[in-house]
Scaffold this motif. Structure first.
Motif, PDB file in Angstrom:
ATOM      1  N   ASP A 147       0.871  -1.218   0.026  1.00 29.20           N
ATOM      2  CA  ASP A 147      -0.037  -0.067   0.018  1.00 29.20           C
ATOM      3  C   ASP A 147       0.855   1.220  -0.060  1.00 29.20           C
ATOM      4  O   ASP A 147       0.116   2.188  -0.209  1.00 29.20           O
ATOM      5  CB  ASP A 147      -0.971   0.109   1.369  1.00 29.20           C
ATOM      6  CG  ASP A 147      -2.112  -0.906   1.180  1.00 29.20           C
ATOM      7  OD1 ASP A 147      -2.514  -1.285  -0.151  1.00 29.20           O
ATOM      8  OD2 ASP A 147      -2.347  -1.640   2.264  1.00 29.20           O
ATOM      9  N   ASP A 148       2.084   1.153   0.228  1.00 27.92           N
ATOM     10  CA  ASP A 148       3.127   2.357   0.153  1.00 27.92           C
ATOM     11  C   ASP A 148       3.232   2.499  -1.040  1.00 27.92           C
ATOM     12  O   ASP A 148       3.951   4.056  -1.289  1.00 27.92           O
ATOM     13  CB  ASP A 148       4.456   1.834   0.976  1.00 27.92           C
ATOM     14  CG  ASP A 148       5.003   0.801   0.476  1.00 27.92           C
ATOM     15  OD1 ASP A 148       4.465  -0.187   0.147  1.00 27.92           O
ATOM     16  OD2 ASP A 148       6.348   0.780   0.128  1.00 27.92           O
ATOM     17  N   LEU A 149       3.270   1.799  -2.056  1.00 29.62           N
ATOM     18  CA  LEU A 149       3.532   2.248  -3.292  1.00 29.62           C
ATOM     19  C   LEU A 149       2.233   2.706  -4.283  1.00 29.62           C
ATOM     20  O   LEU A 149       1.053   2.174  -4.179  1.00 29.62           O
ATOM     21  CB  LEU A 149       3.857   0.936  -4.190  1.00 29.62           C
ATOM     22  CG  LEU A 149       5.129   0.439  -3.636  1.00 29.62           C
ATOM     23  CD1 LEU A 149       5.689  -1.062  -4.362  1.00 29.62           C
ATOM     24  CD2 LEU A 149       6.288   1.338  -3.725  1.00 29.62           C
ATOM     25  N   LYS A 150       2.549   3.767  -5.208  1.00 30.65           N
ATOM     26  CA  LYS A 150       1.489   4.481  -5.875  1.00 30.65           C
ATOM     27  C   LYS A 150       0.362   3.347  -6.581  1.00 30.65           C
ATOM     28  O   LYS A 150      -0.729   3.568  -6.781  1.00 30.65           O
ATOM     29  CB  LYS A 150       2.019   5.387  -6.597  1.00 30.65           C
ATOM     30  CG  LYS A 150       1.004   6.348  -7.339  1.00 30.65           C
ATOM     31  CD  LYS A 150       1.609   7.548  -8.298  1.00 30.65           C
ATOM     32  CE  LYS A 150       0.434   8.316  -9.032  1.00 30.65           C
ATOM     33  NZ  LYS A 150       0.820   9.262  -9.939  1.00 30.65           N
ATOM     34  N   ASP A 151       1.198   2.238  -7.177  1.00 26.08           N
ATOM     35  CA  ASP A 151       0.358   1.509  -7.851  1.00 26.08           C
ATOM     36  C   ASP A 151       0.192   0.143  -7.227  1.00 26.08           C
ATOM     37  O   ASP A 151      -0.273  -0.767  -7.799  1.00 26.08           O
ATOM     38  CB  ASP A 151       1.151   1.303  -9.310  1.00 26.08           C
ATOM     39  CG  ASP A 151       2.373   0.521  -9.351  1.00 26.08           C
ATOM     40  OD1 ASP A 151       3.025   0.400  -8.166  1.00 26.08           O
ATOM     41  OD2 ASP A 151       3.043   0.060 -10.291  1.00 26.08           O
ATOM     42  N   GLY A 152       0.788   0.096  -6.182  1.00 25.41           N
ATOM     43  CA  GLY A 152       0.672  -0.893  -5.251  1.00 25.41           C
ATOM     44  C   GLY A 152       1.587  -2.262  -5.592  1.00 25.41           C
ATOM     45  O   GLY A 152       1.540  -3.276  -5.223  1.00 25.41           O
TER      46      GLY A 152
END
Length: 276
Positions: A102-107
């Motif tokens: 969830d920390d990544l923009k695209d997951g």
């Protein structure tokens, strides 16, 4: 009712060789991280499920033994190391899953795409299955998955609706169903899901869940017994008898849904994988 069940894992030469190989390629598997009870059989037959995007999950499901916390940035070389190991092992079937990011923009969806494409560049005939998180239902992320060329698109529902909020506090039941619908509406691949029993669900709740999965356009559902992977995970509520697993399989046939159900079955493992 079965009150308890234990499966002893023997760390044979096949397991040792696979673990050594995985460490040399700096790769993770959900087989190890989630303490899968089938690891002895699978590793001995070069059947494994790669876990990409690190070994720390940003969610904390109560049944899971994968570490949670603050993960490192994605390893850009990981897709190519996986492809290299696939080639070395001459694998014809590859399963890719990941921790939730969830920390990544695209997951992490682009990383899935790159991994599938790296494998397909070896040989388009290699069957690739991706078992993905929900990517918070972002269409742009889900489109990376449907356009990857993977042969099987899988997202596990994990449990029945009533238990969802308790067992998966950072996830959403309806969102999981929407992910499967998106995959069905945007891909010709096989759409697959899976869930565990023995967590306190009723038979009627399982039948209702199978109906909902059928309505998403799902082709295949795997049902297996939940085993407590460690003391930090929730305890087993009950051990489901074989005749109940047979009932679930029969119900799937009745409603036109392929259901494979058994004590040790997992989304990435069914007995058919090991027939000659």
């Amino acid at each position: 009712m079965i009150s308890s069940y234990k499966k002893h894992i023997h760390f044979n030469e096949g397991i040792h060789k696979m673990k050594t190989l995985l460490r040399s390629f700096r790769l993770n598997t959900v087989c190890e991280e989630a303490r899968c009870p089938n690891i002895e059989k699978c590793f001995s037959k070069k059947h494994l499920t790669f876990m990409i995007l690190g070994d720390k999950c940003t969610r904390n499901c109560r049944f899971c033994d994968v570490n949670s916390g603050n993960p490192l940035p994605p390893d850009e070389e990981e897709p190519y190391r996986i492809a290299e190991l696939v080639k070395k092992l001459q694998l014809k079937k590859v399963i890719i899953t990941s921790v939730t990011r969830d920390d990544l923009k695209d997951g992490g969806a682009l990383h899935f795409y790159k991994t599938v494409r790296a494998i397909k560049e070896i040989d388009e005939k290699i069957n690739v299955e991706v078992l993905t998180p929900d990517f918070k239902m972002k269409p742009s992320s889900l489109q990376f998955i449907t356009s990857s060329g993977a042969d099987v698109l899988s997202h596990n529902i994990e449990t029945v609706k009533r238990l969802y909020a308790f067992l998966r506090p950072s996830s959403d039941y309806e969102r999981a169903l929407k992910v499967l619908k998106f995959y069905r509406n945007n891909s010709s691949a096989i759409i697959k899901s899976g869930f565990m029993v023995g967590l306190g669900e009723t038979e009627e709740e399982v039948y209702d869940l199978l109906e909902e999965l059928k309505n998403t356009g799902c082709n295949l559902v795997i049902i297996g017994q939940y085993f407590q992977p460690s003391s930090k995970a929730i305890s087993v509520f009950e051990y489901v008898p074989d005749e109940i697993f047979r009932k679930y399989t029969e119900y799937g046939e009745k409603i036109g849904l392929k259901v494979v159900a058994g004590r040790y079955y997992r989304s990435s493992y069914v007995e058919e994988n090991f027939k000659p």
